[in-house]
Design an enzyme around this catalytic site. Structure first.
Site, mmCIF file in Angstrom:
data_model
loop_
_atom_site.group_PDB
_atom_site.id
_atom_site.type_symbol
_atom_site.label_atom_id
_atom_site.label_comp_id
_atom_site.label_asym_id
_atom_site.label_seq_id
_atom_site.Cartn_x
_atom_site.Cartn_y
_atom_site.Cartn_z
ATOM 1 N N GLN A 172 0.837 -1.199 0.000
ATOM 2 C CA GLN A 172 0.000 0.000 0.000
ATOM 3 C C GLN A 172 0.876 1.255 0.000
ATOM 4 O O GLN A 172 0.383 2.342 -0.228
ATOM 5 C CB GLN A 172 -0.883 0.039 1.256
ATOM 6 C CG GLN A 172 -1.965 -1.028 1.303
ATOM 7 C CD GLN A 172 -2.707 -1.044 2.631
ATOM 8 O OE1 GLN A 172 -2.712 -2.058 3.311
ATOM 9 N NE2 GLN A 172 -3.351 0.048 3.024
ATOM 10 N N GLU A 231 0.299 -1.511 4.669
ATOM 11 C CA GLU A 231 0.663 -0.096 4.732
ATOM 12 C C GLU A 231 2.137 0.020 5.124
ATOM 13 O O GLU A 231 2.896 0.762 4.521
ATOM 14 C CB GLU A 231 -0.229 0.652 5.737
ATOM 15 C CG GLU A 231 0.137 2.140 5.825
ATOM 16 C CD GLU A 231 -0.795 2.967 6.699
ATOM 17 O OE1 GLU A 231 -1.953 2.561 6.929
ATOM 18 O OE2 GLU A 231 -0.360 4.040 7.147
ATOM 19 N N ARG A 240 -5.387 7.615 16.699
ATOM 20 C CA ARG A 240 -6.744 7.551 16.158
ATOM 21 C C ARG A 240 -7.713 6.950 17.187
ATOM 22 O O ARG A 240 -8.894 7.296 17.207
ATOM 23 C CB ARG A 240 -6.782 6.795 14.836
ATOM 24 C CG ARG A 240 -8.047 7.059 14.041
ATOM 25 C CD ARG A 240 -8.029 6.420 12.667
ATOM 26 N NE ARG A 240 -7.510 7.253 11.600
ATOM 27 C CZ ARG A 240 -8.203 8.206 10.969
ATOM 28 N NH1 ARG A 240 -9.457 8.448 11.290
ATOM 29 N NH2 ARG A 240 -7.665 8.913 10.011
ATOM 30 N N PHE A 250 -8.039 1.563 11.874
ATOM 31 C CA PHE A 250 -6.793 2.145 12.381
ATOM 32 C C PHE A 250 -6.898 2.623 13.837
ATOM 33 O O PHE A 250 -6.588 3.766 14.157
ATOM 34 C CB PHE A 250 -6.428 3.328 11.458
ATOM 35 C CG PHE A 250 -4.959 3.655 11.391
ATOM 36 C CD1 PHE A 250 -4.083 2.849 10.676
ATOM 37 C CD2 PHE A 250 -4.438 4.772 12.026
ATOM 38 C CE1 PHE A 250 -2.730 3.169 10.596
ATOM 39 C CE2 PHE A 250 -3.093 5.098 11.960
ATOM 40 C CZ PHE A 250 -2.236 4.294 11.236
ATOM 41 N N GLU A 252 -13.065 2.709 5.290
ATOM 42 C CA GLU A 252 -13.001 2.168 6.642
ATOM 43 C C GLU A 252 -14.280 2.294 7.478
ATOM 44 O O GLU A 252 -14.600 1.391 8.248
ATOM 45 C CB GLU A 252 -11.852 2.836 7.419
ATOM 46 C CG GLU A 252 -10.471 2.474 6.906
ATOM 47 C CD GLU A 252 -9.426 3.413 7.468
ATOM 48 O OE1 GLU A 252 -9.406 4.594 7.070
ATOM 49 O OE2 GLU A 252 -8.655 2.974 8.333
HETATM 50 N N1 MTE Z 1 -11.381 -2.907 0.217
HETATM 51 C C1 MTE Z 1 -10.797 -3.961 -0.393
HETATM 52 N N2 MTE Z 1 -11.510 -4.666 -1.289
HETATM 53 N N3 MTE Z 1 -9.514 -4.324 -0.120
HETATM 54 C C2 MTE Z 1 -8.769 -3.651 0.806
HETATM 55 O O1 MTE Z 1 -7.607 -3.996 1.052
HETATM 56 N N4 MTE Z 1 -8.691 -1.793 2.434
HETATM 57 C C3 MTE Z 1 -9.471 -0.933 3.313
HETATM 58 C C4 MTE Z 1 -10.547 -0.204 2.515
HETATM 59 N N5 MTE Z 1 -11.291 -1.120 1.690
HETATM 60 C C5 MTE Z 1 -9.360 -2.526 1.478
HETATM 61 C C6 MTE Z 1 -10.686 -2.185 1.119
HETATM 62 C C7 MTE Z 1 -8.680 0.051 4.016
HETATM 63 S S1 MTE Z 1 -7.888 -0.398 5.434
HETATM 64 C C8 MTE Z 1 -8.570 1.337 3.581
HETATM 65 S S2 MTE Z 1 -7.697 2.488 4.443
HETATM 66 C C9 MTE Z 1 -9.197 1.775 2.344
HETATM 67 O O2 MTE Z 1 -9.903 0.743 1.676
HETATM 68 C C10 MTE Z 1 -8.111 2.303 1.416
HETATM 69 O O3 MTE Z 1 -8.589 2.723 0.205
HETATM 70 P P1 MTE Z 1 -9.256 4.175 -0.013
HETATM 71 O O4 MTE Z 1 -8.387 5.143 0.714
HETATM 72 O O5 MTE Z 1 -9.231 4.316 -1.460
HETATM 73 O O6 MTE Z 1 -10.614 4.081 0.585
HETATM 74 N N1 HPA Z 2 -4.872 6.312 9.002
HETATM 75 C C1 HPA Z 2 -4.360 5.306 8.304
HETATM 76 N N2 HPA Z 2 -3.086 5.149 8.093
HETATM 77 C C2 HPA Z 2 -2.264 6.043 8.618
HETATM 78 C C3 HPA Z 2 -2.733 7.117 9.359
HETATM 79 C C4 HPA Z 2 -4.110 7.264 9.561
HETATM 80 O O1 HPA Z 2 -4.609 8.182 10.199
HETATM 81 N N3 HPA Z 2 -1.671 7.824 9.756
HETATM 82 C C5 HPA Z 2 -0.591 7.170 9.273
HETATM 83 N N4 HPA Z 2 -0.946 6.106 8.583
HETATM 84 MO MO1 MOS Z 3 -6.258 1.431 6.055
HETATM 85 S S1 MOS Z 3 -6.020 0.638 7.951
HETATM 86 O O1 MOS Z 3 -5.829 3.048 6.620
HETATM 87 O O2 MOS Z 3 -4.892 0.842 5.277
#
Ligand code: MTE
Ligand code: HPA
Ligand code: MOS
Length: 749
Positions: free
Chosen positions: A191, A226, A304, A338, A706
């Protein structure tokens, strides 16, 4: 618009790390990891393993040319153990062989002598012994000293939530190719491509510009990639540098489960005070975060937790303290939400306990304390709109809560060994990286000579539909159809210095950067047209790949405009940079405006308990979610369903178990149960909250990655309520996950 990956996913032609054709000469890496959780290494004998046919080299910390350090926030995590072992599964050496099979054979031949040291797995014990990763932090508002005097009811208790294995379908992995002059190209299932690039540079002792990290897509990350995708990428890069051969590592599922960190378990104490009219007057909470053996992202996750300690409620007097406790578990890390879910579980537990004590419905307390316009969060940000209240009442009205409750009551009256329970779970989640400087992104756009467009952003597609949304942004800005737009791989050479794809903010940040780049190109093409036709720029517009003069179609198509621009020697490449405006946070006083906006919603969840066996099934989840103006409803619904089920899994069945020696017992899919098709709620109804979106959300479509996970928290309380219908002696305890075993005990306690 359909998800642009749906076709290739269904056909099986989408490319993941393990689909990259293997180059001739490729070697395979396998970590030799510790079989104890805390020890001093006395001696390791690699000689037999090294001589095993097909083993090329065993790399130890002594072979590292740069720093043996992969810690992202704090430099406290060696890539390969030197003298000490801090968790079960800690990499000690890297076996490089002609095949993975050979590497596994060789691994068994390594002999190690260690002096075992005491193991700590419990965060409270770590705190007592002073093993903290960094000093505790406290968020405060109001006056705690006088607050308790105003309370009619004061309750104290403890709430524990366990960790959670990410179980991305694609395990961790990376593939490194040596290039000329000491450069290295790495394909990584990460990521955070920039985090990989930076850490490889540090460990290999070479500048970042010699390292190119490329990501096509991930088979899921959920936060687990991440920070923790980095180690594997560094390992293959290190081996590729030393041996000048391509090196690949696709981690075996059981190795991945054993060696990687997970969602942080938390053990927390709360004290909640309510006035006679059910207003929460005071809330004091202490979080013990089980960080594991190194910092990883724990400080940010802990932050968080503090932000979300009061969930979607206004509490005038708050004191929330969190301890980042160092234990001998694999370093725990980001996981969808998170740290937010862990904080929210505690206040929901406190409210449930108070409701029980007072003898009223939990929802009476929830409803009395929802955030309203101009309320203040404990961290100083002011609530802009009433979405918390709106979502709550929209849910209760749309789905007729009274009727649902009556159904449950009548079922419970008519059934002896089967009981139903219902809970309501309102959520509020802040959107932005809590670390303000991370809230920026870039996009690079090329218009090619035939009018087709190639787009690179810093965002990583991991199943969340990011690339589809990026196509939509470009389509809108450039007036093009989707087949004219291609999303390129995420690559550090094309888009540099990226924040990880995380915090649900990827589409917002990268989408806004893309909008900026596209808008510049569009403007430039219109300027060309203006010169060419001798028409005032403001009268020109692009629509459906055609130039319009005011509202009338001209003869000039997009393709012709591109040809004209190129003939004029105009640059058809643009870079967009976006940094979220307004946000700030002052850690010295723990106050500020950290979030671009908040996402709200409310879910009703109902369960049926089999009171003979302790088993349960979720009948339905009915929710109203704050999408803003969703730019892709199908993708967003998918995110809600997935997040919800993942949250229910965390709260009910996913039971991570380490023994006292720090060994992971739930180390395979036979011993770690995640939701399957049979355990998802039978009905999931999702409605959109009537809201106008937010300017800082991409095309006013609010972040959705999330927040829905936290609807799953309601599952815990629905089960409790069903238990109470069977066993009036049952005393609430808050210790997730609520596995069928625990439910059975509770039914007869
Ligand atoms: N959805 C799928 N299918 N696969 C993933 O790994 N990760 C989640 C969420 N949805 C994830 C998911 C997490 S932890 C986050 S932070 C967000 O997607 C990241 O993508 P975005 O910032 O585009 O929402
Ligand atoms: N959310 C998710 N990932 C992160 C953050 C947060 O607030 N800060 C650093 N990595
Ligand atoms: Mo999502 S836990 O911020 O990759």
């Amino acid at each position: 618009m359909k998800n642009i990956d749906s076709n290739s996913h269904v056909k099986g032609t989408s490319i993941y790390l393990d689909d990259i054709p293997v180059r001739a000469g490729t070697l395979y890496a396998l970590a030799y990891d510790s079989s104890c959780a805390h020890a001093r290494i006395k001696k390791v004998d690699y000689s037999t393993a090294e001589n095993y046919p097909g083993v090329i080299k065993i790399i130890t910390h002594k072979d590292i040319p740069g720093q043996n350090q992969i810690g992202g926030i704090f430099p406290d995590e060696p890539l390969l153990a030197e003298n000490d072992i801090h968790f079960w599964g800690m990499p000690i050496a890297l076996i490089i062989a002609e095949s993975e099979y050979i590497a596994r054979k060789a691994k068994k031949l390594i002999k190690i002598e260690v002096e075992e040291l005491p193991v700590i797995t419990d965060p409270r014990e770590a705190r007592e012994k002073g093993h903290l990763i960094f000093p505790p932090r406290t968020f405060q508002m109001g006056n705690m000293d006088s607050a308790w005097d105003q309370c009619e009811y004061i309750l104290e208790g403890r709430a524990d939530s366990n960790g959670q294995e990410h179980l991305y379908i694609e395990t961790q992995g990376a593939y490194a190719f040596p290039m000329e002059n000491g450069s290295i190209r790495i394909s990584s299932s990460t990521q955070g491509p920039t985090a990989v690039q930076k850490t490889v540079a540090r460990v290999l002792g070479i500048p970042m510009h010699k390292i190119e990290v490329d990501v096509t897509r991930l088979g899921g990350g959920f936060g687990g990639k991440e920070d923790q995708a980095t180690a594997w990428a560094v390992m293959v890069a290190l081996a590729a540098q030393i041996l000048n051969r391509p090196v690949k590592y696709a981690v075996h599922r059981m190795d991945d489960m054993r060696m990687t960190g997970k969602r942080h378990p938390y053990s927390s104490d709360y004290k909640i005070g309510l006035s006679k009219d059910l207003k929460i007057q005071a809330y004091e909470v202490t979080f013990h975060q089980n960080a594991g053996a190194a910092a990883d992202l724990s400080p940010a996750v802990m932050e968080r937790t503090l932000y979300h300690a009061t969930n979607t409620y206004f509490v005038p007097n708050v004191k929330a303290t969190a301890y980042c406790c160092k234990t001998n578990l694999p370093p725990n890390t980001a996981f969808r939400g998170f740290g937010g879910p862990q904080g929210m579980f505690v206040i929901e537990s406190a409210i449930q306990k108070a409701a029980n004590h007072i003898g009223i419905k939990t929802r009476d307390i929830q409803a009395a304390n929802l955030l309203k316009e101009k309320d203040e969060f404990p961290y100083g940000q002011i609530v802009k709109k009433c979405e918390a209240t709106n979502a709550w009442y929209a849910t209760l009205e749309k789905y007729n809560i009274k009727e649902l409750e009556e159904e449950i009551d009548s079922f419970n009256k008519n059934n002896v060994n089967s009981k139903k329970g219902l809970a309501i779970m309102p959520i509020c989640f802040g959107i932005s990286f809590t670390n303000t400087p991370m809230n920026n992104a870039r996009a690079l756009v090329h218009i090619y000579q035939d009018g087709s467009v190639g787009i690179s952003t810093g965002g990583v597609e991991m199943g969340q539909g990011l690339n589809t949304k990026m196509v939509q942004v470009a389509m809108h800005e450039l007036s093009l159809s989707s087949d004219r737009i291609k999303i390129e791989t995420t690559n550090t050479t094309r888009v540099a210095n990226t924040s990880p794809s995380a915090a649900s903010a990827t589409a917002d940040l990268n989408g806004k950067a893309l909008e900026i780049a596209c808008a510049k190109l569009r403007e430039r093409l219109l300027e060309c047209a203006s010169n060419y036709l001798n028409i005032d720029l403001v009268e020109l517009n692009l629509k459906d790949q055609v130039l319009y003069h005011n509202d009338t179609k001209t003869d000039l198509s997009w393709d012709q405009l591109v040809t004209i621009a190129l003939a004029d020697r105009v640059c058809l490449t643009e870079n967009g940079h976006y940094a979220t405006p307004l946000i700030n946070f002052d850690k010295s006083i723990e106050k500020g405006h950290p979030f671009a906006y908040h996402v709200y919603g409310t879910a009703i969840i109902a369960v049926t308990l089999d009171c003979i066996r302790g088993r349960y099934e979720f009948d339905y989840v009915k929710l109203v979610h704050d999408f803003g103006l969703s730019m892709n409803y199908a993708v967003d619904i998918g995110q809600i369903e997935g997040g919800l089920v993942q949250g229910i899994g965390w709260m009910t069945m996913e039971e991570l178990l380490y023994n006292d020696n720090g060994k992971l017992l739930s180390n395979a899919l036979s011993t770690y149960k995640i939701p399957d098709i049979y355990s998802v709620p039978k009905i999931v109804d999702i409605e959109s909250l009537n809201s106008e979106g937010h300017e800082l959300a991409i095309r006013k479509s609010k972040a959705v990655g999330e927040p829905p996970l936290m609807y799953g928290i309601g599952a815990y309380f629905a089960i409790q309520n069903a238990i109470k219908a069977f066993n009036s002696n049952y005393k609430n305890s808050f210790d997730a996950p609520f596995t069928p075993e625990k439910v059975l005990m509770a039914l007869y306690s």
